[in-house]
Design an enzyme around this catalytic site. Structure first.
Site, short mmCIF file in Angstrom:
data_model
loop_
_atom_site.label_atom_id
_atom_site.label_comp_id
_atom_site.label_asym_id
_atom_site.label_seq_id
_atom_site.Cartn_x
_atom_site.Cartn_y
_atom_site.Cartn_z
N GLU A 191 49.95 52.28 -73.56
CA GLU A 191 49.10 51.69 -72.50
C GLU A 191 48.55 50.33 -72.92
OE1 GLU A 191 46.15 54.87 -72.25
OE2 GLU A 191 44.65 53.41 -72.81
N ARG A 203 53.92 54.77 -71.80
CA ARG A 203 52.62 54.85 -71.13
C ARG A 203 52.21 53.58 -70.38
NH1 ARG A 203 49.39 57.42 -68.97
NH2 ARG A 203 47.43 57.15 -70.08
N ASP A 256 44.42 62.86 -75.25
CA ASP A 256 44.51 61.44 -75.63
C ASP A 256 43.76 61.22 -76.94
OD1 ASP A 256 43.99 58.38 -73.65
OD2 ASP A 256 44.58 58.69 -75.75
N TYR A 313 34.81 58.80 -76.49
CA TYR A 313 35.75 58.40 -75.44
C TYR A 313 36.15 59.58 -74.57
CZ TYR A 313 39.90 57.93 -72.90
OH TYR A 313 40.78 57.98 -71.87
N GLU A 357 48.68 61.78 -76.74
CA GLU A 357 48.78 60.35 -76.41
C GLU A 357 48.05 59.49 -77.43
OE1 GLU A 357 47.00 59.59 -72.62
OE2 GLU A 357 46.91 57.45 -72.96
N ARG A 416 44.42 66.54 -68.24
CA ARG A 416 44.11 66.03 -69.56
C ARG A 416 42.76 66.60 -69.99
NH1 ARG A 416 42.52 59.89 -71.25
NH2 ARG A 416 40.44 60.74 -70.72
N GLU A 465 49.54 59.43 -64.36
CA GLU A 465 48.09 59.60 -64.54
C GLU A 465 47.39 59.21 -63.25
OE1 GLU A 465 46.54 57.20 -67.64
OE2 GLU A 465 44.54 58.06 -67.54
N TRP A 475 38.46 52.16 -80.66
CA TRP A 475 37.67 52.94 -79.66
C TRP A 475 38.58 53.88 -78.87
CZ3 TRP A 475 38.01 52.64 -74.18
CH2 TRP A 475 37.06 53.44 -73.53
N HIS A 499 43.59 58.37 -78.37
CA HIS A 499 42.98 57.04 -78.16
C HIS A 499 42.97 56.19 -79.42
CE1 HIS A 499 40.44 54.45 -75.51
NE2 HIS A 499 41.15 55.09 -74.61
C1 CS2 Z 1 42.78 55.91 -71.28
C2 CS2 Z 1 42.29 54.75 -70.47
O1 CS2 Z 1 43.52 56.79 -69.23
C3 CS2 Z 1 43.76 56.70 -70.44
O2 CS2 Z 1 44.72 57.22 -71.02
O3 CS2 Z 1 43.33 55.56 -72.50
O4 CS2 Z 1 41.35 55.24 -69.55
C4 CS2 Z 1 41.65 53.63 -71.28
O5 CS2 Z 1 40.54 54.14 -72.00
C5 CS2 Z 1 41.17 52.57 -70.31
O6 CS2 Z 1 42.27 52.14 -69.55
C6 CS2 Z 1 40.57 51.39 -71.04
O7 CS2 Z 1 40.20 50.42 -70.11
MG MG Z 2 45.05 56.64 -72.96
#
Ligand code: CS2
Ligand code: MG
Length: 409
Positions: free
Chosen positions: A269, A290, A217, A159, A243, A147, A346, A409, A219
């Site tokens: 996620e 995810r 990602d 991020y 993602e 990634r 992941e 975020w 995010h």
């Molecule tokens: C992120 C996560 O790994 C990922 O894809 O989106 O690390 C996410 O930021 C964290 O799980 C938040 O706690």
């Molecule tokens: Mg993520």
């Protein structure tokens, strides 16, 4: 086989984890993960106050009945705290059932459908040179899928970018939760990000070639049309997936993105039940699911989601950051090994202190993970080491746009 004891264990090696340990009247012990980054104590108190008293005396073999009892019996449905608590119970009971059968858990889920579980790691850099170093570090660790996240010119910390990425392959040290009394705040500029990301992948592809599997990602930070624009602009760089390109609560947002780009989409996620995915799966608006076992209600629930997704040729991309504990990670690997519609796993890799608390049998070699063949999940918990790492308040950052508006975020 009755449940005799259920302990909620909160420890903070490298970061906070919530672990449920269930012990049966014939001495079998099962571990479950209930970690919810930034809201760990919510899950711990839900388990202690409203779940543990209901478990004592129950038949540990009745996993499905216990799941339905905790889901329907609560009356108030769904949500990240409830589903992480139910997941912790579910994972622990599967651990126990597999130990009672003296089999690795994946054997109870249909046996191995593949030799190993292909993993991806997190490369990052504040700029291109640092990113390239991080990619090379991850290739040296054996990753064949990586990634890519970078800083954005003009912005501070964003991020996914480690403050000081791995040196010598120690490990990717980006832990998003900061141990501060209040969340730290970051500034964001989507337009600057959209201008920058295609140049990053252009540079990565020309440096590392067309074969390296690349992921990115978003995010949750883009509007649907911004996500569509990014997906389209990244098509020449052949990503494995983009993602969380836009907040996934509104399935119609993904429908708009899907109309504009063939870049594969991964999402979920932050979802916690199959209902979050229903339209996204039936209308094939995504390509990868995810969710982590820990956040989607456990092994029982995520396997149902994946069996549903399989009917629409949608594959797994189980969430595996450092805020999924090694217990949750092991649960993912057993599921990854068994289901047919596996996509990728992941694997951010935990820190040394975490690996001292959670002793794991899973292994990572040449870019592939394997859960190992110990009975159960293959993870044990060291109370003595854990006692050195008491809970510390920690929050995920809060993101704001340049004008101060709160943003995803
Ligand atoms: C992120 C996560 O790994 C990922 O894809 O989106 O690390 C996410 O930021 C964290 O799980 C938040 O706690
Ligand atoms: Mg993520």
């Amino acid at each position: 086989m009755k449940i005799e004891k259920a302990e909620v264990l909160v420890s903070s090696p490298d970061r906070n984890f919530v672990t449920l340990r269930i012990t049966t009247d014939d001495g079998l012990v099962g571990l479950g993960d209930g970690t919810l980054n930034g809201r760990e104590l919510s899950v711990a108190s839900y388990l202690e106050a409203h779940v543990v008293p209901l478990l004592i005396g129950r038949d540990a073999h009745r996993i499905e009945d216990t799941w339905q009892y905790l889901y329907r019996g609560a009356y108030w449905r769904r949500g990240p705290v409830t589903m992480a608590a139910i997941a912790a119970v579910d994972i622990a009971l599967w651990d126990i059932k597999a130990k009672a059968a003296n089999l690795p858990l994946y054997q109870l889920l249909g046996g191995a459908s593949r030799d190993g579980v292909r993993a991806y790691g997190h490369a990052s850099g504040v700029d291109i040179p640092e990113l390239f170093d991080s990619i090379r570090e991850h290739q040296a660790l054996g990753y064949q899928a990586i990634r890519v996240q970078t800083g954005v010119p003009g912005l501070g910390s964003v991020y996914g970018v480690a403050s000081s990425p791995t040196v010598g392959g120690a490990r990717y040290d980006y832990e998003p939760a900061r141990r501060t009394a209040l969340p730290v705040e970051e500034k964001w500029d989507t337009a600057a990000y959209l201008r920058h990301v295609p140049t990053v992948f252009e540079a990565v592809r020309s440096e590392f070639g067309p074969e390296l599997t690349l992921l990115h990602d978003g995010h949750h930070r883009m509007t649907p049309i911004q996500a569509a624009k990014l997906g389209k602009s990244l098509e020449p760089y052949d990503l494995f997936w983009l993602e969380d390109c836009t907040p996934g609560e509104n399935a119609e947002a993904l429908r708009l993105v899907r109309q504009h780009t063939v870049t594969p989409l991964a999402i979920g996620e932050v979802f916690n039940t199959v209902w979050d995915y229903q339209t996204l799966i039936t209308d094939q608006l995504i390509d990868y699911v995810r969710s982590a076992v820990t956040h989607a209600g456990g092994i029982s629930a995520l396997k149902k989601i994946m069996d549903f997704a399989a009917q629409f040729q949608i594959k797994s991309g189980i969430h595996g950051p450092t805020d999924i504990s090694p217990v949750g990670m092991a649960a993912a690997l057993h599921l990854d090994l068994a289901i047919h519609n596996f996509g990728i796993q992941e694997y951010m890799r935990h820190g040394d202190a975490t690996n001292e608390v959670f002793i794991q049998s899973f292994r990572f070699e040449d870019g592939y993970l394997h859960p190992g063949d110990l009975p159960g999940l293959g993870v044990s918990y060291d109370d003595q080491v854990a006692s050195k790492f008491p809970y510390q308040s920690a929050y995920l950052p809060v993101n704001r746009l340049q004008d101060g508006t709160v943003h995803d975020w």
